[in-house]
Design a protein around this motif. Sequence first.
Motif, PDB file in Angstrom:
ATOM      1  N   ALA A 155      85.856   8.589 107.435  1.00 30.62           N
ATOM      2  CA  ALA A 155      86.671   9.358 106.496  1.00 30.62           C
ATOM      3  C   ALA A 155      87.897   9.966 107.166  1.00 30.62           C
ATOM      4  O   ALA A 155      88.972  10.055 106.562  1.00 30.62           O
ATOM      5  CB  ALA A 155      85.822  10.458 105.856  1.00 30.62           C
TER       6      ALA A 155
ATOM      7  N   MET B 150      86.752  11.868  92.669  1.00 26.92           N
ATOM      8  CA  MET B 150      86.117  12.959  93.406  1.00 26.92           C
ATOM      9  C   MET B 150      85.380  12.478  94.649  1.00 26.92           C
ATOM     10  O   MET B 150      85.131  13.249  95.578  1.00 26.92           O
ATOM     11  CB  MET B 150      85.145  13.720  92.509  1.00 26.92           C
ATOM     12  N   ALA B 151      85.014  11.197  94.704  1.00 30.03           N
ATOM     13  CA  ALA B 151      84.333  10.610  95.860  1.00 30.03           C
ATOM     14  C   ALA B 151      84.306   9.109  95.665  1.00 30.03           C
ATOM     15  O   ALA B 151      84.623   8.598  94.583  1.00 30.03           O
ATOM     16  CB  ALA B 151      82.908  11.148  95.997  1.00 30.03           C
ATOM     17  N   SER B 152      83.951   8.375  96.703  1.00 31.45           N
ATOM     18  CA  SER B 152      83.767   6.932  96.560  1.00 31.45           C
ATOM     19  C   SER B 152      82.308   6.661  96.239  1.00 31.45           C
ATOM     20  O   SER B 152      81.428   7.411  96.660  1.00 31.45           O
ATOM     21  CB  SER B 152      84.168   6.200  97.847  1.00 31.45           C
ATOM     22  N   THR B 153      82.052   5.600  95.512  1.00 29.60           N
ATOM     23  CA  THR B 153      80.668   5.309  95.126  1.00 29.60           C
ATOM     24  C   THR B 153      79.863   4.686  96.255  1.00 29.60           C
ATOM     25  O   THR B 153      78.641   4.572  96.150  1.00 29.60           O
ATOM     26  CB  THR B 153      80.629   4.367  93.910  1.00 29.60           C
TER      27      THR B 153
ATOM     28  N   GLY C 138      80.406   8.397  99.162  1.00 31.41           N
ATOM     29  CA  GLY C 138      79.967   9.591  98.448  1.00 31.41           C
ATOM     30  C   GLY C 138      80.232  10.903  99.150  1.00 31.41           C
ATOM     31  O   GLY C 138      79.640  11.925  98.797  1.00 31.41           O
ATOM     32  N   LEU C 139      81.111  10.932 100.144  1.00 34.21           N
ATOM     33  CA  LEU C 139      81.342  12.166 100.888  1.00 34.21           C
ATOM     34  C   LEU C 139      82.192  13.167 100.111  1.00 34.21           C
ATOM     35  O   LEU C 139      81.937  14.366 100.138  1.00 34.21           O
ATOM     36  CB  LEU C 139      82.011  11.860 102.231  1.00 34.21           C
ATOM     37  N   GLY C 140      83.226  12.698  99.459  1.00 34.95           N
ATOM     38  CA  GLY C 140      84.091  13.570  98.684  1.00 34.95           C
ATOM     39  C   GLY C 140      85.040  14.420  99.504  1.00 34.95           C
ATOM     40  O   GLY C 140      85.599  15.398  99.000  1.00 34.95           O
ATOM     41  N   VAL C 141      85.246  14.071 100.782  1.00 33.78           N
ATOM     42  CA  VAL C 141      86.088  14.895 101.659  1.00 33.78           C
ATOM     43  C   VAL C 141      87.491  14.329 101.861  1.00 33.78           C
ATOM     44  O   VAL C 141      88.389  15.040 102.305  1.00 33.78           O
ATOM     45  CB  VAL C 141      85.426  15.079 103.045  1.00 33.78           C
TER      46      VAL C 141
ATOM     47  N   THR D 108      90.783  20.410  93.424  1.00 31.63           N
ATOM     48  CA  THR D 108      89.779  19.354  93.465  1.00 31.63           C
ATOM     49  C   THR D 108      88.711  19.501  92.387  1.00 31.63           C
ATOM     50  O   THR D 108      88.537  20.555  91.794  1.00 31.63           O
ATOM     51  CB  THR D 108      89.086  19.351  94.836  1.00 31.63           C
TER      52      THR D 108
ATOM     53  N   SER E 227      91.937  15.895  92.792  1.00 34.13           N
ATOM     54  CA  SER E 227      90.805  14.989  92.629  1.00 34.13           C
ATOM     55  C   SER E 227      90.135  15.269  91.297  1.00 34.13           C
ATOM     56  O   SER E 227      90.048  16.420  90.867  1.00 34.13           O
ATOM     57  CB  SER E 227      89.806  15.108  93.785  1.00 34.13           C
TER      58      SER E 227
ATOM     59  N   THR F 207      86.894  14.427  88.356  1.00 27.46           N
ATOM     60  CA  THR F 207      85.496  14.034  88.220  1.00 27.46           C
ATOM     61  C   THR F 207      85.348  13.016  87.101  1.00 27.46           C
ATOM     62  O   THR F 207      86.312  12.678  86.407  1.00 27.46           O
ATOM     63  CB  THR F 207      84.609  15.255  87.906  1.00 27.46           C
TER      64      THR F 207
END
Length: 265
Positions: A101, A124-127, A130-133, A148, A182, A184
């Motif tokens: 990341a 909001m994150a990748s599938t 899944g980190l979301g950072v 975000t 970001s 959701t």
Amino acid sequence: MHRRVLVTKIVVAVKYVPDATADRNFSADNTVDREGVDGLLSELDEYAVEQALQVVEAGDGEVTVLTVGPEDAADAVRKALQMGADAGVHVQDDAIHGSDAFATSLILAKAIEKLEYDLVFFGMASTDGGLGVVPTLVAERLGLPAVTFASEITVDGDTVKIRRDGDVATQEIEASGKLVVSVTDQTGEARYPSFKGIMAAKKKPVEEWTLEDIGVDASSVGLDNAWTKVESYEPRPPRTAGEIVTDEGDGGAKLVEFLAAKKFV
């Protein structure tokens, strides 16, 4: 509802990910196997594309989609163009393989700096990770505020207002100027590409950049330089047959005992 918009250029960062419904696995180097399974535009990124399109449709602007990944990642750009984005950029370089990341955020930030933009949108994150950072890491590298996890977005002039829904409270956040946003999966369903959109996408410009093109040294990215990596993994054990309980008047008690033994209650 989006008001009159002065924002003219939005960059949406999207990711090409393995299909979540497929049998996903790891490669020999403990990175995600992206060749042995079909890939697609991350579903969570579709919401970001949709929100960007709604913003420019309410005013007068354009949307550029940006992806980082192997050759097949061009499919993610193509899907976004079919949805209505105006142009695409694909950063592709063999040295990127295995980047975490932190390295990914560096590549994205350098690519975004090369583009004209007013807002940068992310899912909001990748599938797959899944980190979301990554959105906030990119914002930090660009020196921009980050708003975000937006479940609703309103753009009025150069001001962006979002609603963030938490487990126990709802927050309303407002910021102005260049921003990273970001979104959701609560922002509304993403549109399906129409036949007209699919045909129009074939004529839209897509630039291909290497690490050299964006000024990133190969020694800063890749698996060997990753700050985080998968050391080992084990396949999920096969599913076993369930336990059948015959209700002889004590079925409720047996159910509670089972749930308690599994620490579900």
